[in-house]
Design an enzyme around this catalytic site. Sequence first.
Site, PDB file in Angstrom:
ATOM      1  N   SER A   1     -44.337  43.311  27.552  1.00 48.28           N
ATOM      2  CA  SER A   1     -43.883  43.562  26.206  1.00 48.28           C
ATOM      3  C   SER A   1     -43.708  45.031  25.842  1.00 48.28           C
ATOM      4  O   SER A   1     -43.056  45.342  24.848  1.00 48.28           O
ATOM      5  CB  SER A   1     -44.874  42.938  25.221  1.00 48.28           C
ATOM      6  OG  SER A   1     -46.142  43.573  25.311  1.00 48.28           O
TER       7      SER A   1
ATOM      8  N   SER B   1     -48.045  43.302  30.474  1.00 48.31           N
ATOM      9  CA  SER B   1     -47.128  43.977  29.540  1.00 48.31           C
ATOM     10  C   SER B   1     -47.003  45.477  29.720  1.00 48.31           C
ATOM     11  O   SER B   1     -46.117  46.095  29.120  1.00 48.31           O
ATOM     12  CB  SER B   1     -47.545  43.687  28.092  1.00 48.31           C
ATOM     13  OG  SER B   1     -47.137  42.391  27.725  1.00 48.31           O
TER      14      SER B   1
ATOM     15  N   LYS C   1     -46.635  52.609  21.625  1.00 49.38           N
ATOM     16  CA  LYS C   1     -46.160  51.238  21.372  1.00 49.38           C
ATOM     17  C   LYS C   1     -46.474  50.864  19.924  1.00 49.38           C
ATOM     18  O   LYS C   1     -47.611  51.084  19.461  1.00 49.38           O
ATOM     19  CB  LYS C   1     -46.853  50.294  22.356  1.00 49.38           C
ATOM     20  CG  LYS C   1     -46.401  48.842  22.298  1.00 49.38           C
ATOM     21  CD  LYS C   1     -47.170  48.032  23.348  1.00 49.38           C
ATOM     22  CE  LYS C   1     -46.685  46.596  23.445  1.00 49.38           C
ATOM     23  NZ  LYS C   1     -47.405  45.828  24.482  1.00 49.38           N
TER      24      LYS C   1
END
Lengths: 63, 451
Positions: B154, B178, B80
Amino acid sequence: MTTRIDAWLDAAIADATRRGLPGLAPLLETMAKSTAALREADREAREAGESLPGQSRIAGPER
Amino acid sequence: MTAVPDLRTIAEIAPLVQTRKISPLDLVRACLTQIDARPDLNAFITRLDDAAMGEAREREREIESGHYRGALHGIPVAVKDLIDVAGTRTTSASAIPSPVAAADAPSVARLREWGAIIIGKTNLHEFAFGTTSEESAFGPVRNPHDPSRSAGGSSGGSAAALAAGMCFAALGTDTGGSIRIPSAACGTVGLKPTIGELDCDGIVPLSSSLDHLGPMTRSVRDAVLLFDVLGGHPLAPAGVSERATFAVPGPYFCDRIDPGAQAALERARDALRDAGHVVRDVEIAHAAWTPAVYLHIVLPEAAEYHAPLLERFADRYCPGVRLRLEMGRYLLAEDYARAMRLRRILTAEVDDALDECDALLLPALPIPAPPLGAATVEVAGATEPVRAVMLRLTQLFNVTGHPAVSLPAPHDVDRLPRGLQIVGRRHQTGRLLQVAELVERAVSADRSARC
């Protein structure tokens, strides 16, 4: 003395508007409702004292 | 010709790498082919093709010379883009100027130490402050199962990349869900460990007391492999075989969920019962406090980190993210303190709910992946904001710090994935993963029986 939510909201919206962030007003209004819920939860917790933790219990028949 | 994604798990691939039936170069090429094949998903912000190919050659040479590092040797992993990878910008999916990381985050360094190959950095909701991965300076992440829908967030790019065969594992972060939300939306596995268990150094924070780092994979076993490496624990043996007790928290959690999530939960209950496990009901008395407690912690903590950035670069944030951060600047310290006190009560209540069972069992997401651009969604006859609905079933366990994993949950309602969430006792993440393997096995057996 606890800050009143309506006074806080008025001041926050006025400041956000002054800063050119009118889009913040509806979010702050939603936040005020959340703060009211938080304070109600806090009041409930204080009234219940130490008895609150421990209320979660396995319930119902095995499925 | 459309390339077929390699959706095998690390546990399936690792022995083939070790015995040289598949080379790390083959694995990297397969992933890069999938990234090329699905640019519409917008899963990656930074590709590391050349570096990954170079690392694959090195990992191959090591195997040839008899140096096999373990199950992650030669396995392509995505990171990420909130997490530092040396020599790349950590953009956080923002247009705000971002630094080039001088060093790997400890989590990335540990993956490399065990032989993993970093294939690229994945797209996300800007600064991890959202649940749909739509508000990104690099464009929205799309769901591989239906590109008109969100991949969740997210960590949406990480989940989309996994589901589309662009990597074999990914790193994500989880402040309110997330990791688990995009895993549920994309049909993959995501683990949020116990709070504080994995090192969050080298990661752009969202909320200092709610942030978690965790692995995202295609199976629970693979999550075990990554968790063990990230935590510095020895590689665990295969899952246990025993009778477990699950508790389904009803009020608040299951009051308003869509028919697919309801069907998936009921099917999992039946599959677990058929496999000899016990499934009961439990009530977490004050679970309804969760959204207010969460908001009064996450908003001021996020505002604290972003205050200097907002002073300099306010106009470069995505508008919705900026407004949420600005809102945090107005909250009162006295309400933050109230939220932190209520947090302790909620933690004790979840501890208590777990006293008489091995794990809680509930949906990870009350709805399927929402359409991109949707501000509200209808659930059980009521119209609610997408963000609030998507956070509803996950954020409690960030507040309390209990470990939780989302795994795919079969159902017959439509073709969109749903996620089951399994929640374990604090500081017993290894045990949670063993229990989650039991669930994965039970629902897989049920799916096979129905095919």
